[in-house]
Design a protein around this motif. Structure first.
Motif, PDB file in Angstrom:
ATOM      1  N   LEU A 416       0.831  -1.205   0.000  1.00  0.00           N
ATOM      2  CA  LEU A 416       0.000   0.000   0.000  1.00  0.00           C
ATOM      3  C   LEU A 416       0.867   1.258   0.000  1.00  0.00           C
ATOM      4  O   LEU A 416       0.574   2.240  -0.708  1.00  0.00           O
ATOM      5  CB  LEU A 416      -0.930  -0.005   1.211  1.00  0.00           C
ATOM      6  N   PHE A 417       1.928   1.220   0.790  1.00  0.00           N
ATOM      7  CA  PHE A 417       2.827   2.378   0.857  1.00  0.00           C
ATOM      8  C   PHE A 417       3.544   2.601  -0.475  1.00  0.00           C
ATOM      9  O   PHE A 417       3.607   3.732  -0.982  1.00  0.00           O
ATOM     10  CB  PHE A 417       3.839   2.182   1.986  1.00  0.00           C
ATOM     11  N   THR A 418       4.140   1.518  -1.050  1.00  0.00           N
ATOM     12  CA  THR A 418       4.896   1.687  -2.292  1.00  0.00           C
ATOM     13  C   THR A 418       3.992   2.061  -3.466  1.00  0.00           C
ATOM     14  O   THR A 418       4.415   2.787  -4.371  1.00  0.00           O
ATOM     15  CB  THR A 418       5.666   0.397  -2.632  1.00  0.00           C
ATOM     16  N   THR A 419       2.747   1.590  -3.447  1.00  0.00           N
ATOM     17  CA  THR A 419       1.817   1.956  -4.517  1.00  0.00           C
ATOM     18  C   THR A 419       1.503   3.447  -4.469  1.00  0.00           C
ATOM     19  O   THR A 419       1.482   4.135  -5.501  1.00  0.00           O
ATOM     20  CB  THR A 419       0.520   1.140  -4.403  1.00  0.00           C
ATOM     21  N   PHE A 420       1.270   3.953  -3.257  1.00  0.00           N
ATOM     22  CA  PHE A 420       1.021   5.391  -3.132  1.00  0.00           C
ATOM     23  C   PHE A 420       2.287   6.181  -3.459  1.00  0.00           C
ATOM     24  O   PHE A 420       2.225   7.255  -4.086  1.00  0.00           O
ATOM     25  CB  PHE A 420       0.527   5.726  -1.726  1.00  0.00           C
ATOM     26  N   ALA A 421       3.444   5.677  -3.028  1.00  0.00           N
ATOM     27  CA  ALA A 421       4.698   6.365  -3.342  1.00  0.00           C
ATOM     28  C   ALA A 421       4.942   6.403  -4.847  1.00  0.00           C
ATOM     29  O   ALA A 421       5.457   7.404  -5.376  1.00  0.00           O
ATOM     30  CB  ALA A 421       5.856   5.660  -2.634  1.00  0.00           C
ATOM     31  N   TYR A 422       4.576   5.331  -5.538  1.00  0.00           N
ATOM     32  CA  TYR A 422       4.720   5.310  -6.995  1.00  0.00           C
ATOM     33  C   TYR A 422       3.828   6.361  -7.649  1.00  0.00           C
ATOM     34  O   TYR A 422       4.251   7.054  -8.581  1.00  0.00           O
ATOM     35  CB  TYR A 422       4.364   3.926  -7.521  1.00  0.00           C
ATOM     36  N   SER A 423       2.599   6.499  -7.151  1.00  0.00           N
ATOM     37  CA  SER A 423       1.703   7.506  -7.729  1.00  0.00           C
ATOM     38  C   SER A 423       2.222   8.917  -7.461  1.00  0.00           C
ATOM     39  O   SER A 423       2.128   9.798  -8.331  1.00  0.00           O
ATOM     40  CB  SER A 423       0.295   7.338  -7.158  1.00  0.00           C
ATOM     41  N   LEU A 452      -4.653   7.511  -9.051  1.00  0.00           N
ATOM     42  CA  LEU A 452      -3.679   6.642  -9.731  1.00  0.00           C
ATOM     43  C   LEU A 452      -3.364   5.426  -8.861  1.00  0.00           C
ATOM     44  O   LEU A 452      -3.302   4.292  -9.352  1.00  0.00           O
ATOM     45  CB  LEU A 452      -2.405   7.430 -10.036  1.00  0.00           C
ATOM     46  N   ALA A 453      -3.169   5.655  -7.544  1.00  0.00           N
ATOM     47  CA  ALA A 453      -2.866   4.543  -6.647  1.00  0.00           C
ATOM     48  C   ALA A 453      -4.027   3.564  -6.580  1.00  0.00           C
ATOM     49  O   ALA A 453      -3.834   2.339  -6.607  1.00  0.00           O
ATOM     50  CB  ALA A 453      -2.530   5.074  -5.255  1.00  0.00           C
ATOM     51  N   LEU A 454      -5.247   4.090  -6.508  1.00  0.00           N
ATOM     52  CA  LEU A 454      -6.414   3.206  -6.470  1.00  0.00           C
ATOM     53  C   LEU A 454      -6.560   2.426  -7.773  1.00  0.00           C
ATOM     54  O   LEU A 454      -6.987   1.262  -7.769  1.00  0.00           O
ATOM     55  CB  LEU A 454      -7.672   4.030  -6.200  1.00  0.00           C
ATOM     56  N   GLY A 455      -6.207   3.074  -8.892  1.00  0.00           N
ATOM     57  CA  GLY A 455      -6.272   2.371 -10.174  1.00  0.00           C
ATOM     58  C   GLY A 455      -5.312   1.202 -10.238  1.00  0.00           C
ATOM     59  O   GLY A 455      -5.657   0.116 -10.748  1.00  0.00           O
ATOM     60  N   VAL A 456      -4.090   1.399  -9.703  1.00  0.00           N
ATOM     61  CA  VAL A 456      -3.107   0.311  -9.683  1.00  0.00           C
ATOM     62  C   VAL A 456      -3.599  -0.840  -8.812  1.00  0.00           C
ATOM     63  O   VAL A 456      -3.519  -2.018  -9.195  1.00  0.00           O
ATOM     64  CB  VAL A 456      -1.745   0.833  -9.186  1.00  0.00           C
ATOM     65  N   ILE A 457      -4.145  -0.508  -7.629  1.00  0.00           N
ATOM     66  CA  ILE A 457      -4.655  -1.549  -6.728  1.00  0.00           C
ATOM     67  C   ILE A 457      -5.828  -2.284  -7.365  1.00  0.00           C
ATOM     68  O   ILE A 457      -5.932  -3.518  -7.295  1.00  0.00           O
ATOM     69  CB  ILE A 457      -5.056  -0.923  -5.383  1.00  0.00           C
ATOM     70  N   VAL A 482      -0.774 -12.753  -1.541  1.00  0.00           N
ATOM     71  CA  VAL A 482       0.079 -11.880  -0.729  1.00  0.00           C
ATOM     72  C   VAL A 482       0.788 -10.921  -1.674  1.00  0.00           C
ATOM     73  O   VAL A 482       1.630 -11.336  -2.482  1.00  0.00           O
ATOM     74  CB  VAL A 482       1.113 -12.689   0.073  1.00  0.00           C
ATOM     75  N   PRO A 483       0.470  -9.612  -1.639  1.00  0.00           N
ATOM     76  CA  PRO A 483       1.070  -8.663  -2.584  1.00  0.00           C
ATOM     77  C   PRO A 483       2.545  -8.431  -2.301  1.00  0.00           C
ATOM     78  O   PRO A 483       3.007  -8.539  -1.158  1.00  0.00           O
ATOM     79  CB  PRO A 483       0.244  -7.390  -2.372  1.00  0.00           C
ATOM     80  N   LEU A 484       3.269  -8.110  -3.356  1.00  0.00           N
ATOM     81  CA  LEU A 484       4.699  -7.835  -3.263  1.00  0.00           C
ATOM     82  C   LEU A 484       4.952  -6.365  -3.594  1.00  0.00           C
ATOM     83  O   LEU A 484       4.545  -5.885  -4.652  1.00  0.00           O
ATOM     84  CB  LEU A 484       5.486  -8.720  -4.229  1.00  0.00           C
ATOM     85  N   PRO A 485       5.603  -5.621  -2.701  1.00  0.00           N
ATOM     86  CA  PRO A 485       5.816  -4.186  -2.937  1.00  0.00           C
ATOM     87  C   PRO A 485       6.906  -3.928  -3.974  1.00  0.00           C
ATOM     88  O   PRO A 485       7.809  -4.746  -4.175  1.00  0.00           O
ATOM     89  CB  PRO A 485       6.235  -3.673  -1.559  1.00  0.00           C
ATOM     90  N   SER A 486       6.802  -2.761  -4.620  1.00  0.00           N
ATOM     91  CA  SER A 486       7.810  -2.343  -5.598  1.00  0.00           C
ATOM     92  C   SER A 486       7.860  -0.816  -5.630  1.00  0.00           C
ATOM     93  O   SER A 486       6.830  -0.162  -5.825  1.00  0.00           O
ATOM     94  CB  SER A 486       7.475  -2.873  -6.991  1.00  0.00           C
ATOM     95  N   LEU A 487       9.038  -0.255  -5.429  1.00  0.00           N
ATOM     96  CA  LEU A 487       9.196   1.189  -5.496  1.00  0.00           C
ATOM     97  C   LEU A 487       9.159   1.696  -6.931  1.00  0.00           C
ATOM     98  O   LEU A 487       8.842   2.861  -7.173  1.00  0.00           O
ATOM     99  CB  LEU A 487      10.529   1.596  -4.846  1.00  0.00           C
ATOM    100  N   GLN A 488       9.473   0.823  -7.899  1.00  0.00           N
ATOM    101  CA  GLN A 488       9.515   1.252  -9.293  1.00  0.00           C
ATOM    102  C   GLN A 488       8.138   1.317  -9.938  1.00  0.00           C
ATOM    103  O   GLN A 488       7.838   2.250 -10.683  1.00  0.00           O
ATOM    104  CB  GLN A 488      10.419   0.321 -10.115  1.00  0.00           C
ATOM    105  N   ILE A 489       7.283   0.309  -9.678  1.00  0.00           N
ATOM    106  CA  ILE A 489       5.972   0.262 -10.339  1.00  0.00           C
ATOM    107  C   ILE A 489       4.837   0.076  -9.333  1.00  0.00           C
ATOM    108  O   ILE A 489       3.729  -0.275  -9.708  1.00  0.00           O
ATOM    109  CB  ILE A 489       5.932  -0.876 -11.379  1.00  0.00           C
TER     110      ILE A 489
END
Length: 697
Positions: A416-423, A452-457, A482-489
């Motif tokens: 959740l954190f990395t997805t928002f950080a990506y957006s 954008l973050a909600l769209g990715v999720i 189990v989701p896997l975080p990514s700072l890039q995408i």
């Protein structure tokens, strides 16, 4: 046989010449051929029946086992005295231990003789069949001599299979003895040998350590020790247990144990009279293997024959030969191929139906796998049926430790954190958003990043939902992703464990490709919509859109090709030029890249499962190993920042092959194979950089 200085011996009436010493390979092969020719001539002159040949090899094997050092242990060696072991090390003139050395040499001669008899009987079978076909004429029966040879081998009791079965039984007996010794020693320390009598022979030991049903006996106290159970299972497990089933056999619980009597009942109730002709079988506490051949599938209106002869000579009077595990092609009246029938699937389904109608349906489950263990070195896999207790199944969520659950929860929060950080990073080059946050301290400006973050999720949730829907349709239970975080995408996707064994390779392929297929289609649609909305947006709307460098469009060949067709002016900009794009484009880009990464044929990824289902387990393991090396190479030399983090996660959590399928022999159909290859080509286009770019993501 010529008289010379070499040592000649006679075993069961067949002279046997042993060539000792180290010789050049060519000479050894020539001597081996001479021995086989000699045994062939002797058997030809004796004209022994098949039953007598079987009794002959059994008698030779008995004599070989009588000469085994482990069967000749003296009471002193069994109680800790090493003198007997030293006696078997060398031959000394005048030494009393020379008899032990002689026994070892004689045992090797008997083993070689068994191999020679097996090879000689194969030669005689081919000669007998060829002469029979020549006498009767091939044309009238429309059958080739090669087919006739295969039929004759199938009609006769398999000498080779009998020898192999005897040797496997001997290995199992040795493992049983070793396991018992270890068990008693671990319970009583140095006094563990008190369970063995001073003058106890091997036969007495085996009799005492076997129950009336043929089960192995262990002290009850060891059953309360989990580690002792695991170690005991490791010691006992035979080589024929497939790697994909090995973890389940090793970690099986004592209450799941089945007796030898029940494995025999399975052979008589399920296999006897079926189209899988069992040539040999073996068993242990938690598994059994049944080797054999597929019989040609009879018409639905034809009753199943009860004998080998009726199986080979069909109800229509035409010869039918054993089938390969791949299947057979059905031909019409003029001899043209009409349709390929998956024979292995039909026969295995019949076995499962017979099991459901038997008294063992609640105790045993079956797996059809490929075995690469041919004594002649043939690389063609043989179909074997592996039977396991019904209670053995993949890990349940309730059985997972607290550490795994905590790690899963942490992964969800980080994603959740990395997805928002990506957006947020997607808006970092937007001067309007940047100025509001940095200069005006307007934290509410971050709300612009939320869609954008909600769209990715939402896109990744759709990916997992597709897996769940198809898994239910294919009757496969899967665990919570189990989701896997990514700072890039934002996120690399999710780990979706299987909680039940897939019925077939086709079922596993459908589940594996369902998520990426839906995600790729939606991602392409979102990207095209994003490009159109960006082109038609006003200047004010563009000021609130994500801004990315133009080089991002060239990081993927598929993305660059789409942008070149729909917005060619963007591809003409300098690589460092900031370009405003609609959030839908960024959501689609994330879904496209993450789906391509998950389609890589590695381990338990969606692509690894699809590769295993399409190309087979051995090929999938080889491809997975090569891809892991490629990811390591890209990460070390900095070709791709995504590959570094993705490779680490894959190596830590997804590198191993997936659990077994119940039917691993039947291949997928042509449509599924074409679909898989199409997605593999699309994956390559997504991950390959567009010409003129700096490289992949």
């Amino acid at each position: 046989m010529d008289d010379d200085d070499d040592e000649d011996e006679s075993v069961e009436g067949i002279p046997y010449k042993y060539e000792g010493g180290v010789q050049p390979m060519q000479l050894v092969e020539e001597k081996k051929r001479e021995r086989i020719n000699h045994v062939t001539d002797k058997l030809r002159s004796l004209s022994l029946s098949t039953d007598k040949l079987i009794r002959l090899v059994e008698r030779i094997h008995e004599r070989q086992m009588d000469l085994s050092p482990e069967n000749k242990m003296s009471s002193s060696s069994m109680n800790g005295d090493d003198s007997a072991n030293e006696a078997t090390s060398t031959f000394m003139i005048g030494a009393a231990t020379n008899a032990a050395v002689t026994r070892l040499r004689t045992k090797q001669k008997l083993s070689d003789l068994l191999d020679d008899i097996v090879n000689a009987t194969s030669v005689l079978d081919e000669e007998r069949t060829t002469s029979t076909v020549a006498a009767n004429g091939n044309s009238s029966k429309n059958i080739s001599s090669n087919d006739a040879i295969r039929m004759a081998k199938f009609q006769m009791p398999p000498i080779r299979a009998r020898v192999k079965e005897l040797r496997k039984a001997a290995d199992a007996e040795f493992n049983r003895r070793l396991a018992y010794e270890f068990s008693t020693a671990s319970k009583n320390g140095n006094n563990g040998r008190q369970f063995r009598g001073e003058d106890e022979t091997l036969d007495e030991l085996v009799t005492r350590t076997m129950t009336e049903n043929g089960d192995f006996y262990y002290p009850e106290s060891n059953k309360n020790n989990t580690m002792s159970e695991y170690l005991r299972n490791v010691v006992e497990v035979p080589m024929w247990v497939p790697l994909q089933l090995l973890p389940f056999v090793v970690t099986a619980k004592p209450e799941d144990e089945l007796s030898t009597k029940e494995w025999k009942e399975l052979k008589s109730e399920v296999f006897q009279g079926s189209r899988f002709f069992v040539t040999s079988w073996d068993s242990m506490r938690f598994a059994a293997v049944y080797r054999g051949n597929f019989m040609r599938v009879a018409p639905a209106s034809t009753a199943l024959p009860n004998s080998i002869e009726k199986n080979i000579i069909g109800s229509d009077g035409k010869e039918e030969t054993p089938l390969s595990p791949i299947g057979t092609k059905k031909t019409n009246s003029i001899g043209n191929t009409a349709k390929e029938i998956p024979t292995s699937q039909i026969i295995f389904s019949d076995l499962q139906n017979r099991l459901e109608q038997s008294s063992l349906k609640d105790k045993i489950q079956l797996f059809l796998v490929e075995e690469y263990d041919d004594p002649n070195g043939d690389t063609t896999p043989n179909p074997v049926v592996i039977a396991l207790p019904k209670a053995i199944e993949p890990e349940r969520a309730s059985e997972r430790g607290n550490g795994v659950k905590v790690l899963s929860g942490v992964s969800v929060v980080l994603t959740l954190f990395t997805t928002f950080a990506y957006s947020v990073s997607s808006y970092a080059l937007n001067p309007t958003i940047f100025n509001s946050i940095m200069n005006e301290n307007d934290i509410m400006a971050l709300s612009t990043c939320i869609p954008l973050a909600l769209g990715v999720i939402a896109l990744h949730a759709t990916h997992e939902l597709a897996h769940i829907i198809v898994a239910r349709l294919r009757k496969i239970r899967i665990g919570l992703p189990v989701p896997l975080p990514s700072l890039q995408i934002g996120t690399f996707g999710s780990i979706t464990p299987l909680r039940s064994f897939p019925e077939s390779r086709s079922a596993l392929l459908d589940v594996a490709l369902a998520g990426p297929a839906v995600t790729i289609i939606l991602s392409l649609a979102l990207m095209m919509a994003g490009i159109i909305l960006t082109k038609n947006a006003s200047a004010e709307a563009l000021s609130y859109m994500p801004v990315v460098p133009a080089v991002l469009m060239r990081s993927s060949f598929a993305v660059g090709s789409m942008v070149s067709l729909m917005a060619p002016k963007i591809m003409m900009l300098p690589l460092s030029q900031p370009v405003p794009v609609h959030p839908a484009f960024m959501v689609g880009l994330t879904g496209l890249v993450s789906s391509a990464l998950n389609l890589l044929p590695i381990g338990r990824l969606d692509g690894g499962r699809a590769c295993m289902a399409s190309l087979g387990r051995r090929t999938a393991m080889f491809v997975s190993f090569i891809l892991l090396i490629v990811l390591l190479f890209e990460g070390l030399f900095g070709f791709s920042t995504v590959s570094i983090f993705w490779g680490i996660l894959v190596v830590l959590f997804q590198r191993n092959g997936d659990i077994a399928m119940r039917d691993e022999v039947t291949k997928i159909d042509g449509v599924r194979m074409g679909t898989y290859l199409t997605f593999m080509a699309l994956t390559a286009l997504i991950l390959a950089p567009f010409p003129g770019g700096l490289g992949p993501l």
